[in-house]
Design a protein around this motif. Structure first.
Motif, mmCIF file in Angstrom:
data_model
loop_
_atom_site.group_PDB
_atom_site.id
_atom_site.type_symbol
_atom_site.label_atom_id
_atom_site.label_comp_id
_atom_site.label_asym_id
_atom_site.label_seq_id
_atom_site.Cartn_x
_atom_site.Cartn_y
_atom_site.Cartn_z
ATOM 1 N N ALA A 42 0.702 -1.226 0.088
ATOM 2 C CA ALA A 42 -0.006 0.073 -0.082
ATOM 3 C C ALA A 42 0.767 1.357 -0.007
ATOM 4 O O ALA A 42 0.516 2.219 -0.757
ATOM 5 C CB ALA A 42 -0.968 0.042 1.296
ATOM 6 N N GLU A 43 1.967 1.236 0.718
ATOM 7 C CA GLU A 43 2.937 2.411 0.764
ATOM 8 C C GLU A 43 3.541 2.489 -0.617
ATOM 9 O O GLU A 43 3.662 3.829 -1.009
ATOM 10 C CB GLU A 43 3.833 2.534 1.930
ATOM 11 N N MET A 44 3.913 1.481 -1.197
ATOM 12 C CA MET A 44 4.877 1.764 -2.269
ATOM 13 C C MET A 44 3.722 2.086 -3.580
ATOM 14 O O MET A 44 4.017 2.754 -4.236
ATOM 15 C CB MET A 44 5.339 0.349 -2.757
ATOM 16 N N GLY A 45 2.584 1.320 -3.321
ATOM 17 C CA GLY A 45 1.533 1.813 -4.335
ATOM 18 C C GLY A 45 0.936 3.328 -4.252
ATOM 19 O O GLY A 45 0.610 3.895 -5.494
ATOM 20 N N ALA A 46 0.906 3.873 -3.201
ATOM 21 C CA ALA A 46 0.643 5.148 -2.905
ATOM 22 C C ALA A 46 1.591 6.050 -3.637
ATOM 23 O O ALA A 46 1.223 7.031 -4.313
ATOM 24 C CB ALA A 46 0.505 5.691 -1.553
ATOM 25 N N ILE A 47 2.873 5.880 -3.507
ATOM 26 C CA ILE A 47 3.894 6.392 -4.175
ATOM 27 C C ILE A 47 3.845 6.291 -5.493
ATOM 28 O O ILE A 47 4.069 7.369 -6.339
ATOM 29 C CB ILE A 47 5.425 6.074 -3.626
ATOM 30 N N ALA A 48 3.699 5.180 -6.075
ATOM 31 C CA ALA A 48 3.576 4.892 -7.282
ATOM 32 C C ALA A 48 2.595 5.745 -8.123
ATOM 33 O O ALA A 48 2.718 6.391 -9.113
ATOM 34 C CB ALA A 48 3.596 3.354 -7.736
ATOM 35 N N ALA A 49 1.474 5.662 -7.389
ATOM 36 C CA ALA A 49 0.148 6.425 -7.819
ATOM 37 C C ALA A 49 0.314 7.761 -7.959
ATOM 38 O O ALA A 49 -0.120 8.669 -8.898
ATOM 39 C CB ALA A 49 -1.014 6.038 -7.011
ATOM 40 N N SER A 50 1.109 8.390 -7.113
ATOM 41 C CA SER A 50 1.554 9.884 -7.050
ATOM 42 C C SER A 50 2.009 10.404 -8.396
ATOM 43 O O SER A 50 1.683 11.680 -8.604
ATOM 44 C CB SER A 50 2.394 10.337 -6.050
ATOM 45 N N PHE A 51 2.723 9.454 -9.118
ATOM 46 C CA PHE A 51 3.439 9.992 -10.238
ATOM 47 C C PHE A 51 2.431 9.992 -11.606
ATOM 48 O O PHE A 51 2.533 10.819 -12.236
ATOM 49 C CB PHE A 51 4.534 8.858 -10.694
ATOM 50 N N ASN A 52 1.427 9.677 -11.193
ATOM 51 C CA ASN A 52 0.029 9.804 -12.191
ATOM 52 C C ASN A 52 -1.019 10.787 -11.773
ATOM 53 O O ASN A 52 -1.876 10.799 -12.528
ATOM 54 C CB ASN A 52 -0.377 8.363 -12.705
ATOM 55 N N ASP A 53 -0.661 11.279 -10.810
ATOM 56 C CA ASP A 53 -1.901 11.982 -10.030
ATOM 57 C C ASP A 53 -1.607 13.335 -10.710
ATOM 58 O O ASP A 53 -0.916 14.072 -10.725
ATOM 59 C CB ASP A 53 -1.849 12.054 -8.478
#
Length: 122
Positions: A42-53
């Motif tokens: 979940a932590e890694m996924g949130a960071i990954a998602a931030s690049f597409n936000d």
């Protein structure tokens, strides 16, 4: 070079980073990490998602981000400990720097490895 060697030598070995993780670009699979620096999916996924936000105020700016169970806020680059995240084509580099290292120095170390990985297809 192995993924663990990139963490140990190219990130932590610079002296600007004290612990790091390299995972796939979606943040779901850890490829290598420093001891005692394990991020949840979940932590890694949130960071990954931030690049597409693409929202006006990104969620990581409004809410911060948790890394290794500790919440970090995205405010400014000052002399405090912090996290640097960098996305390549296939990987996500997430690195922690201690309060004795200025954020721009830590950032440069992470970007240097990230740019290299992009050049070799990762």
């Amino acid at each position: 070079m192995s993924w663990q060697a990139y963490v140990d030598q190219s990130l932590v070995g610079t002296g600007n980073i004290d612990k790091a993780v390299i995972c796939d670009v979606t943040g779901q699979t850890t490829w290598a990490s420093s001891p005692d620096f394990s991020l949840t999916a979940a932590e890694m996924g949130a960071i990954a998602a931030s690049f597409n936000d693409k929202s006006e105020t990104k969620a990581v700016i409004a809410n911060g981000v948790k890394v290794n169970g500790v919440k970090y806020m995205t405010i400014e680059a000052t002399g405090k400990e912090g996290i640097v995240a960098y996305k390549t084509t296939q990987a996500l580099l997430i690195a922690h720097h201690p309060d004795t290292v200025q954020t721009p120095n830590a950032y440069n170390s992470v970007v240097e490895l990230g740019e290299y990985l992009k050049k070799v297809g990762y």
